[in-house]
Design a protein around this motif. Structure first.
Motif, PDB file in Angstrom:
ATOM      1  N   GLN A  40      -5.608 -12.050  -2.960  1.00 32.74           N
ATOM      2  CA  GLN A  40      -4.540 -11.232  -1.643  1.00 32.74           C
ATOM      3  C   GLN A  40      -3.755  -9.967  -2.105  1.00 32.74           C
ATOM      4  O   GLN A  40      -2.539 -10.209  -2.589  1.00 32.74           O
ATOM      5  CB  GLN A  40      -4.243 -11.726  -0.027  1.00 32.74           C
ATOM      6  CG  GLN A  40      -5.248 -12.036   0.731  1.00 32.74           C
ATOM      7  CD  GLN A  40      -5.008 -13.186   1.865  1.00 32.74           C
ATOM      8  OE1 GLN A  40      -4.122 -13.232   1.598  1.00 32.74           O
ATOM      9  NE2 GLN A  40      -6.159 -13.249   2.316  1.00 32.74           N
ATOM     10  N   PHE A  41      -3.916  -8.387  -1.528  1.00 32.67           N
ATOM     11  CA  PHE A  41      -2.766  -7.915  -2.638  1.00 32.67           C
ATOM     12  C   PHE A  41      -2.458  -6.761  -1.163  1.00 32.67           C
ATOM     13  O   PHE A  41      -2.685  -5.803  -0.871  1.00 32.67           O
ATOM     14  CB  PHE A  41      -3.096  -6.687  -3.623  1.00 32.67           C
ATOM     15  CG  PHE A  41      -3.512  -7.363  -5.078  1.00 32.67           C
ATOM     16  CD1 PHE A  41      -2.128  -7.415  -5.242  1.00 32.67           C
ATOM     17  CD2 PHE A  41      -4.717  -8.129  -4.382  1.00 32.67           C
ATOM     18  CE1 PHE A  41      -1.946  -8.539  -6.758  1.00 32.67           C
ATOM     19  CE2 PHE A  41      -4.412  -8.789  -6.843  1.00 32.67           C
ATOM     20  CZ  PHE A  41      -3.554  -8.976  -6.749  1.00 32.67           C
ATOM     21  N   GLN A  42      -1.000  -6.364  -1.340  1.00 37.75           N
ATOM     22  CA  GLN A  42      -0.989  -5.114  -0.169  1.00 37.75           C
ATOM     23  C   GLN A  42      -0.679  -4.374  -1.476  1.00 37.75           C
ATOM     24  O   GLN A  42       0.070  -4.673  -2.501  1.00 37.75           O
ATOM     25  CB  GLN A  42       0.536  -5.154   0.205  1.00 37.75           C
ATOM     26  CG  GLN A  42       0.364  -5.690   1.214  1.00 37.75           C
ATOM     27  CD  GLN A  42       1.103  -5.607   2.851  1.00 37.75           C
ATOM     28  OE1 GLN A  42       1.990  -4.756   2.213  1.00 37.75           O
ATOM     29  NE2 GLN A  42       1.083  -6.566   3.447  1.00 37.75           N
ATOM     30  N   ALA A  43      -0.797  -3.360  -2.024  1.00 39.87           N
ATOM     31  CA  ALA A  43      -0.535  -2.367  -2.628  1.00 39.87           C
ATOM     32  C   ALA A  43      -0.157  -1.216  -3.054  1.00 39.87           C
ATOM     33  O   ALA A  43      -0.973  -0.093  -1.985  1.00 39.87           O
ATOM     34  CB  ALA A  43      -1.735  -2.684  -4.054  1.00 39.87           C
ATOM     35  N   PRO A  47      -3.648   0.883   3.171  1.00 42.03           N
ATOM     36  CA  PRO A  47      -2.849   0.396   1.604  1.00 42.03           C
ATOM     37  C   PRO A  47      -1.495  -0.927   1.961  1.00 42.03           C
ATOM     38  O   PRO A  47      -1.197  -1.775   1.474  1.00 42.03           O
ATOM     39  CB  PRO A  47      -1.744   0.723   0.458  1.00 42.03           C
ATOM     40  CG  PRO A  47      -2.275   2.727   1.757  1.00 42.03           C
ATOM     41  CD  PRO A  47      -3.311   2.242   2.698  1.00 42.03           C
ATOM     42  N   GLY A  48      -0.864  -0.590   3.825  1.00 42.22           N
ATOM     43  CA  GLY A  48       0.108  -1.498   4.481  1.00 42.22           C
ATOM     44  C   GLY A  48      -0.514  -3.002   4.083  1.00 42.22           C
ATOM     45  O   GLY A  48       0.165  -3.436   4.945  1.00 42.22           O
ATOM     46  N   LYS A  49      -1.304  -2.974   4.376  1.00 38.17           N
ATOM     47  CA  LYS A  49      -1.925  -4.369   5.169  1.00 38.17           C
ATOM     48  C   LYS A  49      -3.322  -5.096   3.833  1.00 38.17           C
ATOM     49  O   LYS A  49      -3.379  -4.468   2.548  1.00 38.17           O
ATOM     50  CB  LYS A  49      -2.784  -3.966   5.767  1.00 38.17           C
ATOM     51  CG  LYS A  49      -3.229  -2.850   7.098  1.00 38.17           C
ATOM     52  CD  LYS A  49      -4.400  -2.573   7.820  1.00 38.17           C
ATOM     53  CE  LYS A  49      -3.962  -2.318   9.429  1.00 38.17           C
ATOM     54  NZ  LYS A  49      -5.980  -1.929  10.687  1.00 38.17           N
ATOM     55  N   TRP A  50      -2.910  -6.496   4.151  1.00 37.67           N
ATOM     56  CA  TRP A  50      -3.220  -6.748   2.753  1.00 37.67           C
ATOM     57  C   TRP A  50      -5.131  -7.162   2.786  1.00 37.67           C
ATOM     58  O   TRP A  50      -5.933  -6.511   3.443  1.00 37.67           O
ATOM     59  CB  TRP A  50      -3.591  -8.594   3.283  1.00 37.67           C
ATOM     60  CG  TRP A  50      -1.648  -8.978   3.698  1.00 37.67           C
ATOM     61  CD1 TRP A  50      -1.033  -8.795   4.398  1.00 37.67           C
ATOM     62  CD2 TRP A  50      -0.896  -9.265   2.071  1.00 37.67           C
ATOM     63  NE1 TRP A  50      -0.044  -9.595   4.221  1.00 37.67           N
ATOM     64  CE2 TRP A  50      -0.268  -9.655   2.706  1.00 37.67           C
ATOM     65  CE3 TRP A  50      -1.381  -9.079   1.111  1.00 37.67           C
ATOM     66  CZ2 TRP A  50       1.090 -10.102   1.624  1.00 37.67           C
ATOM     67  CZ3 TRP A  50      -0.004  -9.351   0.387  1.00 37.67           C
ATOM     68  CH2 TRP A  50       1.036  -9.862   0.663  1.00 37.67           C
ATOM     69  N   HIS A  51      -5.561  -6.834   1.441  1.00 31.76           N
ATOM     70  CA  HIS A  51      -6.862  -6.306   1.262  1.00 31.76           C
ATOM     71  C   HIS A  51      -7.073  -8.552   0.023  1.00 31.76           C
ATOM     72  O   HIS A  51      -6.475  -8.515  -0.451  1.00 31.76           O
ATOM     73  CB  HIS A  51      -7.492  -5.740   0.468  1.00 31.76           C
ATOM     74  CG  HIS A  51      -6.904  -4.064   1.294  1.00 31.76           C
ATOM     75  ND1 HIS A  51      -8.109  -3.692   2.251  1.00 31.76           N
ATOM     76  CD2 HIS A  51      -5.743  -3.506   1.798  1.00 31.76           C
ATOM     77  CE1 HIS A  51      -7.231  -3.055   3.143  1.00 31.76           C
ATOM     78  NE2 HIS A  51      -5.972  -2.467   3.127  1.00 31.76           N
ATOM     79  N   ASP A  52      -8.224  -8.307   0.427  1.00 36.66           N
ATOM     80  CA  ASP A  52      -9.349  -9.578  -0.906  1.00 36.66           C
ATOM     81  C   ASP A  52      -9.386  -9.000  -2.148  1.00 36.66           C
ATOM     82  O   ASP A  52     -10.255  -7.962  -1.599  1.00 36.66           O
ATOM     83  CB  ASP A  52      -9.778 -10.474   0.043  1.00 36.66           C
ATOM     84  CG  ASP A  52      -9.447 -10.991   1.328  1.00 36.66           C
ATOM     85  OD1 ASP A  52      -8.373 -11.436   1.230  1.00 36.66           O
ATOM     86  OD2 ASP A  52     -10.215 -11.316   2.040  1.00 36.66           O
TER      87      ASP A  52
END
Length: 237
Positions: free
Chosen positions: A115-118, A172-177
């Motif tokens: 999981q990323f915020q990027a 991009p400020g949210k978590w993404h799988d």
């Protein structure tokens, strides 16, 4: 200020017809000692790569089961030479590489999830990628952000034979799988499926990748392919 992190959801699993084995657990960012059990600091080859950031352990932090890499604008750093080019170092930043080397064996497979915020601002170049332990390629960019508001999924067979897919990276400020599934396709080539938030976004092939050991790298590079100048305020990944 652009803030991003990698949550303790990194899971690398190798799968074969006989068994499944977790190689990097979801607890790998629960503490500094846990991080150091599974990862080395810097790139496998040192502090520099092909962008404007020099990697430094001081720019890596663990808190609340989250790995945070910070790129800080600096002056006075010696330049570096990469690929025959002189590159000015404008940042100190962070990267880690897994102590385990990853190989898709004949009849086997590898799954990678995180999981990323990027950050996606111009000049920011974070990535979650695999690259050959000896020589080059193979390379599989399981997630790469190049300062254009998109996420890229790429497989390099040579420097000119590249399969690439760019997808809009909303919020991009949210978590993404992010997920990548690597499978032996025919005893020689590796099929790679890329997912973003559970949706399959790309299906690519790594030619003759079977049996080749790869490093796993998480880095916050700057400038280079993501453009310049990069941000002056600190950037987080």
């Amino acid at each position: 200020m652009h803030r991003s992190s990698l949550l303790a959801f990194l899971l690398a699993r190798i799968i074969s017809s006989q068994a499944a084995q977790t190689l990097i657990p979801t607890t790998c960012f629960s503490s500094e000692s846990a991080l150091e059990s599974y990862f080395n600091y810097l790139y496998p080859w040192g502090s520099d790569h092909n962008g404007g950031a020099r990697m430094d352990k001081a720019h890596i932090a663990i808190s609340s089961d989250t790995l945070t890499l910070t790129a800080q604008s600096v002056t006075g750093q010696p330049s570096t030479k990469q690929g025959g080019k002189t590159i000015q170092i404008n940042y100190l930043s962070g990267t880690v590489n897994a102590k385990t080397h990853f190989t898709v064996t004949a009849g086997g497979a590898l799954n990678f999830s995180a999981q990323f915020q990027a950050p996606t601002a111009k000049g920011t170049w974070p990535a979650f990628w695999l690259t050959a332990v000896q020589g080059w390629p193979p390379e599989v960019d399981m997630a790469e952000w190049k300062g254009d508001g998109k996420i890229s999924f790429n497989t390099f067979n040579t420097s000119s034979q590249v399969e690439a897919k760019d997808v809009t990276y909303s919020d991009p400020g949210k978590w993404h799988d992010v997920r990548a599934e690597l499978r032996d396709e025919n005893g020689k080539d590796v099929a790679v499926k890329f997912y973003l938030d559970g949706k399959e976004e790309a299906n690519q092939v790594g030619k003759a990748f079977v049996g080749t050991a790869m490093y796993l790298i998480i880095d916050l590079q700057m400038e280079g392919s993501s453009g310049s100048p990069g941000p002056k305020s600190s950037t987080y990944f």
